[in-house]
Design a protein around this motif. Structure first.
Motif, PDB file in Angstrom:
ATOM      1  N   LEU A   1      43.768  -7.905 -10.982  1.00  0.00           N
ATOM      2  CA  LEU A   1      43.600  -7.506  -9.576  1.00  0.00           C
ATOM      3  C   LEU A   1      42.192  -7.822  -9.114  1.00  0.00           C
ATOM      4  O   LEU A   1      41.231  -7.660  -9.870  1.00  0.00           O
ATOM      5  CB  LEU A   1      43.818  -5.993  -9.393  1.00  0.00           C
ATOM      6  N   LYS A   2      42.073  -8.224  -7.885  1.00  0.00           N
ATOM      7  CA  LYS A   2      40.758  -8.537  -7.319  1.00  0.00           C
ATOM      8  C   LYS A   2      40.198  -7.368  -6.513  1.00  0.00           C
ATOM      9  O   LYS A   2      39.067  -7.454  -6.010  1.00  0.00           O
ATOM     10  CB  LYS A   2      40.843  -9.764  -6.397  1.00  0.00           C
ATOM     11  N   CYS A   3      40.971  -6.297  -6.355  1.00  0.00           N
ATOM     12  CA  CYS A   3      40.514  -5.129  -5.599  1.00  0.00           C
ATOM     13  C   CYS A   3      40.606  -3.896  -6.488  1.00  0.00           C
ATOM     14  O   CYS A   3      41.529  -3.774  -7.299  1.00  0.00           O
ATOM     15  CB  CYS A   3      41.371  -4.915  -4.356  1.00  0.00           C
TER      16      CYS A   3
ATOM     17  N   CYS B   1      42.260 -11.563   1.747  1.00  0.00           N
ATOM     18  CA  CYS B   1      43.608 -11.083   1.428  1.00  0.00           C
ATOM     19  C   CYS B   1      43.766  -9.596   1.766  1.00  0.00           C
ATOM     20  O   CYS B   1      42.901  -8.782   1.452  1.00  0.00           O
ATOM     21  CB  CYS B   1      43.905 -11.310  -0.053  1.00  0.00           C
ATOM     22  N   THR B   2      44.884  -9.263   2.389  1.00  0.00           N
ATOM     23  CA  THR B   2      45.179  -7.870   2.732  1.00  0.00           C
ATOM     24  C   THR B   2      46.594  -7.495   2.258  1.00  0.00           C
ATOM     25  O   THR B   2      47.236  -6.616   2.830  1.00  0.00           O
ATOM     26  CB  THR B   2      45.062  -7.644   4.255  1.00  0.00           C
ATOM     27  N   ALA B   3      47.060  -8.166   1.207  1.00  0.00           N
ATOM     28  CA  ALA B   3      48.453  -7.969   0.775  1.00  0.00           C
ATOM     29  C   ALA B   3      48.730  -6.548   0.281  1.00  0.00           C
ATOM     30  O   ALA B   3      49.842  -6.053   0.451  1.00  0.00           O
ATOM     31  CB  ALA B   3      48.807  -8.985  -0.304  1.00  0.00           C
ATOM     32  N   CYS B   4      47.745  -5.907  -0.344  1.00  0.00           N
ATOM     33  CA  CYS B   4      47.947  -4.537  -0.855  1.00  0.00           C
ATOM     34  C   CYS B   4      47.255  -3.583   0.116  1.00  0.00           C
ATOM     35  O   CYS B   4      46.019  -3.517   0.153  1.00  0.00           O
ATOM     36  CB  CYS B   4      47.356  -4.388  -2.249  1.00  0.00           C
TER      37      CYS B   4
ATOM     38  N   CYS C   1      48.903 -10.106  -6.558  1.00  0.00           N
ATOM     39  CA  CYS C   1      47.665 -10.789  -6.959  1.00  0.00           C
ATOM     40  C   CYS C   1      47.911 -11.885  -7.996  1.00  0.00           C
ATOM     41  O   CYS C   1      46.983 -12.634  -8.317  1.00  0.00           O
ATOM     42  CB  CYS C   1      46.663  -9.764  -7.501  1.00  0.00           C
TER      43      CYS C   1
ATOM     44  N   LEU D   1      44.772  -0.822  -1.358  1.00  0.00           N
ATOM     45  CA  LEU D   1      43.570  -1.402  -1.959  1.00  0.00           C
ATOM     46  C   LEU D   1      42.668  -2.021  -0.897  1.00  0.00           C
ATOM     47  O   LEU D   1      41.437  -1.926  -0.972  1.00  0.00           O
ATOM     48  CB  LEU D   1      43.938  -2.450  -3.016  1.00  0.00           C
ATOM     49  N   THR D   2      43.280  -2.634   0.091  1.00  0.00           N
ATOM     50  CA  THR D   2      42.494  -3.243   1.177  1.00  0.00           C
ATOM     51  C   THR D   2      41.721  -2.165   1.941  1.00  0.00           C
ATOM     52  O   THR D   2      40.573  -2.359   2.340  1.00  0.00           O
ATOM     53  CB  THR D   2      43.413  -3.996   2.157  1.00  0.00           C
TER      54      THR D   2
ATOM     55  N   VAL E   1      40.854 -15.199  -1.352  1.00  0.00           N
ATOM     56  CA  VAL E   1      40.973 -13.852  -1.929  1.00  0.00           C
ATOM     57  C   VAL E   1      40.242 -12.841  -1.041  1.00  0.00           C
ATOM     58  O   VAL E   1      40.749 -11.745  -0.767  1.00  0.00           O
ATOM     59  CB  VAL E   1      40.407 -13.832  -3.370  1.00  0.00           C
TER      60      VAL E   1
ATOM     61  N   ARG F   1      38.819  -0.706  -0.750  1.00  0.00           N
ATOM     62  CA  ARG F   1      37.850  -1.562  -1.466  1.00  0.00           C
ATOM     63  C   ARG F   1      36.568  -1.726  -0.646  1.00  0.00           C
ATOM     64  O   ARG F   1      36.598  -1.664   0.596  1.00  0.00           O
ATOM     65  CB  ARG F   1      38.457  -2.945  -1.733  1.00  0.00           C
TER      66      ARG F   1
ATOM     67  N   PHE G   1      46.754 -15.437  -7.389  1.00  0.00           N
ATOM     68  CA  PHE G   1      45.321 -15.724  -7.442  1.00  0.00           C
ATOM     69  C   PHE G   1      44.845 -15.970  -8.875  1.00  0.00           C
ATOM     70  O   PHE G   1      44.144 -16.940  -9.134  1.00  0.00           O
ATOM     71  CB  PHE G   1      44.523 -14.592  -6.789  1.00  0.00           C
TER      72      PHE G   1
END
Ligand code: SF4
Length: 242
Positions: free
Chosen positions: A137-139, A67-70, A155, A73-74, A64, A77, A158
């Motif tokens: 969401l983690k971010c 992760c840079t999928a979004c 997300c 958000l990346t 996690v 954050r 995850f």
């Protein structure tokens, strides 16, 4: 041989049902990587399972964090916020996304809403350390905006894997985003409250998010009703008069 065994199993289950036993305790898979897991001793098996769950969560947390999928958000954050609590929790609380305090600390539900959640957990005679708390969401979404559907989609893997590792018996969804994401429905939290759902092996209940309670204190009564229903199903005794 298999037919005989299945007939005997069915007869045994019917006999238990006649005796009023309608649910059997679920056995957690233990895995085999912990040294004590192979001894057959229940305490060693449970310790092995805990070790495997903890290790599984650590590996996932590292995934996690990278992760840079979004994209948005990346870029905004401070850090990812994975989740916290007991890897062997019977009960998991699933929220929406980290806010400013969570983004700064890396821990879920530590701001004002988190403090209210802690009070709710303690009113249920539980401790934060014995449940598990995570978000969809983690971010942190910038400005605490509502998560977008593509972000929830990114997300999902995850939070689903966290739940697969922990294998809770009960999940309490906090607010619309969590309830809709887990149950994959478009229904509002008002319509989802007061009903039981299932997700894998877990029973799911939905209630309002603590941040909504901070804005709408009158809804605390509804949340407490939901918690009483949940504790009753979990077999957790509340203080008399609650
Ligand atoms: Fe990755 Fe989830 Fe953060 Fe999106 S919200 S970047 S999927 S960890």
């Amino acid at each position: 041989m298999e037919v005989c065994q299945s007939v005997r199993l069915r007869q045994r289950l019917e006999s238990l049902a006649r005796a009023g036993v309608l649910q059997l305790p679920r056995l957690r898979p233990t895995g085999v990587s912990f040294p004590g897991a192979a001894t057959g001793d229940p305490a060693s098996r449970e310790a092995g399972a805990d070790h495997d769950r903890r290790r599984g969560l650590e590996l996932l947390q590292a995934e996690v964090a990278a992760c840079t999928a979004c994209q948005e958000l990346t870029a905004t954050r401070t850090q990812t916020v994975f989740g916290a609590g007991s890897p062997a929790a019977r009960l998991v609380f699933l929220g929406e996304a980290p806010g400013a305090d969570e983004d700064a600390s890396g821990q879920p539900f530590v701001g004002a809403a988190g403090q209210l959640l802690t009070k709710i957990i303690e009113a249920c005679t539980l401790r934060r350390e014995e449940v598990y708390i995570l978000n969809v969401l983690k971010c942190r979404p910038p400005g605490n905006r509502t998560p977008q559907s593509d972000e929830v989609g990114n997300c999902r893997k995850f939070f689903e894997r966290q739940l697969e590792i922990i294998r809770p018996e009960f999940i309490c969804c906090l607010g619309t985003t969590a309830a809709q994401a887990l149950l994959q429905t478009g229904e509002s939290i008002g319509k989802l409250r007061g009903r039981w759902f299932t997700h894998a092996d877990a029973m799911v209940i939905c209630t309002y998010h603590p941040s909504y309670l901070l804005r709408t204190p009158a809804a605390k009564r509804d949340v407490w009703d939901d918690m009483k229903r949940l504790m009753d199903r979990m077999g957790v005794a509340l203080e008399p008069g609650r």
